[in-house]
Scaffold this active site. Structure first.
Site, PDB file in Angstrom:
ATOM      1  N   THR A 198      50.445  43.016  43.543  1.00 61.46           N
ATOM      2  CA  THR A 198      49.558  41.816  43.409  1.00 61.46           C
ATOM      3  C   THR A 198      50.312  40.830  42.819  1.00 61.46           C
ATOM      4  O   THR A 198      51.443  40.839  41.978  1.00 61.46           O
ATOM      5  CB  THR A 198      48.602  42.345  42.146  1.00 61.46           C
ATOM      6  N   VAL A 227      35.785  45.784  44.700  1.00 61.34           N
ATOM      7  CA  VAL A 227      36.436  44.609  44.448  1.00 61.34           C
ATOM      8  C   VAL A 227      36.958  44.885  42.754  1.00 61.34           C
ATOM      9  O   VAL A 227      36.441  45.549  41.950  1.00 61.34           O
ATOM     10  CB  VAL A 227      35.426  43.387  44.210  1.00 61.34           C
ATOM     11  N   GLY A 228      38.320  44.500  42.745  1.00 59.29           N
ATOM     12  CA  GLY A 228      38.941  44.672  41.421  1.00 59.29           C
ATOM     13  C   GLY A 228      38.971  43.365  40.475  1.00 59.29           C
ATOM     14  O   GLY A 228      38.082  42.569  40.741  1.00 59.29           O
ATOM     15  N   ASP A 229      39.860  43.511  39.784  1.00 61.36           N
ATOM     16  CA  ASP A 229      39.847  42.349  38.467  1.00 61.36           C
ATOM     17  C   ASP A 229      40.327  40.661  39.011  1.00 61.36           C
ATOM     18  O   ASP A 229      39.914  39.657  38.670  1.00 61.36           O
ATOM     19  CB  ASP A 229      40.477  42.564  37.430  1.00 61.36           C
ATOM     20  N   THR A 249      47.604  41.685  36.323  1.00 63.71           N
ATOM     21  CA  THR A 249      47.872  42.814  37.453  1.00 63.71           C
ATOM     22  C   THR A 249      47.833  44.009  36.771  1.00 63.71           C
ATOM     23  O   THR A 249      48.324  44.409  35.641  1.00 63.71           O
ATOM     24  CB  THR A 249      49.298  42.428  38.332  1.00 63.71           C
ATOM     25  N   GLY A 250      46.906  44.914  37.454  1.00 66.10           N
ATOM     26  CA  GLY A 250      47.169  46.185  36.720  1.00 66.10           C
ATOM     27  C   GLY A 250      45.731  46.994  37.312  1.00 66.10           C
ATOM     28  O   GLY A 250      45.020  46.585  38.394  1.00 66.10           O
ATOM     29  N   GLY A 252      42.422  47.619  37.858  1.00 68.70           N
ATOM     30  CA  GLY A 252      41.407  46.270  38.003  1.00 68.70           C
ATOM     31  C   GLY A 252      40.088  46.907  37.382  1.00 68.70           C
ATOM     32  O   GLY A 252      39.650  45.930  36.693  1.00 68.70           O
TER      33      GLY A 252
HETATM   34  N1  ASP Z   1      44.640  44.336  39.756  1.00 65.43           N
HETATM   35  C1  ASP Z   1      44.645  44.812  41.178  1.00 65.43           C
HETATM   36  C2  ASP Z   1      43.412  45.476  41.433  1.00 65.43           C
HETATM   37  O1  ASP Z   1      42.818  46.298  40.684  1.00 65.43           O
HETATM   38  C3  ASP Z   1      45.690  45.621  41.583  1.00 65.43           C
HETATM   39  C4  ASP Z   1      47.050  45.335  40.876  1.00 65.43           C
HETATM   40  O2  ASP Z   1      47.009  44.177  40.231  1.00 65.43           O
HETATM   41  O3  ASP Z   1      48.146  46.048  40.909  1.00 65.43           O
HETATM   42  O4  ASP Z   1      42.704  45.265  42.608  1.00 65.43           O
END
Ligand code: ASP
Length: 332
Positions: A198, A227-229, A249-250, A252
């Site tokens: 991301t 849908v993520g964060d 990023t992580g 979500g």
């Molecule tokens: N945060 C993103 C999601 O959950 C994924 C990521 O940042 O690696 O969609």
């Protein structure tokens, strides 16, 4: 820069009002995802490619800021470069859904006004970050999803791309591995590297304005409509001139539940914490729930931080009068 809460006598304040705002230092901080990024898992070629891509993105955004451009323009320009680079999970190189599609999420926020725009589940816009900006500036809404957002993108005249543009073999193979995983692995979807890459950027311009943006393909094997964060304002992205600009990023699902981006801004604004203190605290709380990842934070005074609880995070920083710096592993 003047302290925001100082009391200025009327005559001095009138003089100040007549003087153009002093050009101040600008700064740009970026990430390209957090995860199990370790030296022994990287080839020297890959390491060099990532560093070159991060540098190219920083140089693009820096050119905007050093010429007096806005933080918002810098964030969009920086993220567009990363969206075109197949090494990152955004735009070209996005991960695949369980159904074998690339569904993209992005958001952008202007710290001056707290205007924001976001899109989720879009499939045909080459630069989802620009579509998020169009939602912010050219619609009465903050968030648009899926087919409606695709349609809006065409109406706005944004560059369209075929599914093949987003498709990369590496991400496709990652989906096949995910689909054939054993059940122990399946329960660890949030923690494992089914997502990283991301991208995000936060910027402070010469006028003292902040902006933040994030763009992603989400998580490999995500279910229909997930849908993520990243496109959720207050979770993956936030910008407020009174506090800071953030991109996360992580995992979500956890970042949404913690409201990571807004929570960090609120700690800076109301508790007077530094970007590093606020970010480390909220990151630790999110990890306690089970969500690993990272954030980039930039304060209104130019103070800034990386905070991640994974082995590494693709990241970089550029500022007036300083060299571009990029990093990959936790120990650098
Ligand atoms: N945060 C993103 C999601 O959950 C994924 C990521 O940042 O690696 O969609």
């Amino acid at each position: 820069m003047l302290a925001r809460h100082c009391v200025v006598p009327a005559i001095v304040s009138a003089l100040l009002a007549a003087t153009p705002a002093a050009a101040q230092d600008w700064r740009l901080v970026i990430h390209g995802g957090a995860g199990t990024i370790e030296r022994d898992r990287m080839t020297p070629e890959r390491d060099a490619e990532i560093r070159a891509a991060l540098t190219q993105a920083l140089e693009t955004g820096s050119a905007v800021l050093s010429e007096g451009g806005s933080a918002l323009d810098a964030v969009e320009a920086t993220i567009r470069v990363l969206e075109d680079n197949p090494n990152f999970n955004a735009g070209r190189g996005a991960v695949f859904t369980a159904a074998g599609r690339n569904e993209l999420d992005a958001s952008i926020m202007d710290g001056r006004t707290r205007d924001a725009g976001a899109v989720a589940g879009v499939t045909a816009t080459r630069h989802p970050i620009s579509l998020a900006r169009a939602v912010m500036e050219d619609s009465p809404h903050v968030m648009m999803v899926a087919t409606g957002a695709n349609e809006f993108s065409i109406e706005q005249g944004l560059e369209q791309a075929d599914p093949e543009w987003f498709h990369t073999q590496e991400r496709y193979d990652q989906l096949q591995r995910f689909l054939s995983r054993d059940s122990a692995d399946a329960s660890d979807q949030a923690g494992a590297d089914y997502k990283f890459g991301t991208v995000g950027a936060v910027a402070l311009d010469m006028e003292g304005n902040l902006a933040a943006g994030t763009s992603t393909g989400g998580m490999t094997g995500k279910l229909y409509g997930r849908v993520g964060d990243s496109p959720v304002i207050g979770a993956g992205t936030y910008a407020d001139n009174r506090a800071c600009a953030i991109s996360a990023t992580g995992a979500g699902e956890y970042y949404i539940r913690e409201g990571v981006a807004h929570e960090i801004c609120a700690r800076i604004r109301f508790l007077g914490e530094s970007p590093q203190e606020a970010a480390d605290f909220v990151q630790a709380e999110t990890l306690e729930m089970g969500g690993s990842g990272g954030v980039i934070v930039l304060g209104a005074d130019g103070d800034w931080a990386y905070s991640f609880n994974t082995a590494g995070m693709y990241r970089g920083m550029a500022a007036k009068d300083s060299h571009v710096s990029v990093g990959i592993y936790g120990d650098e």
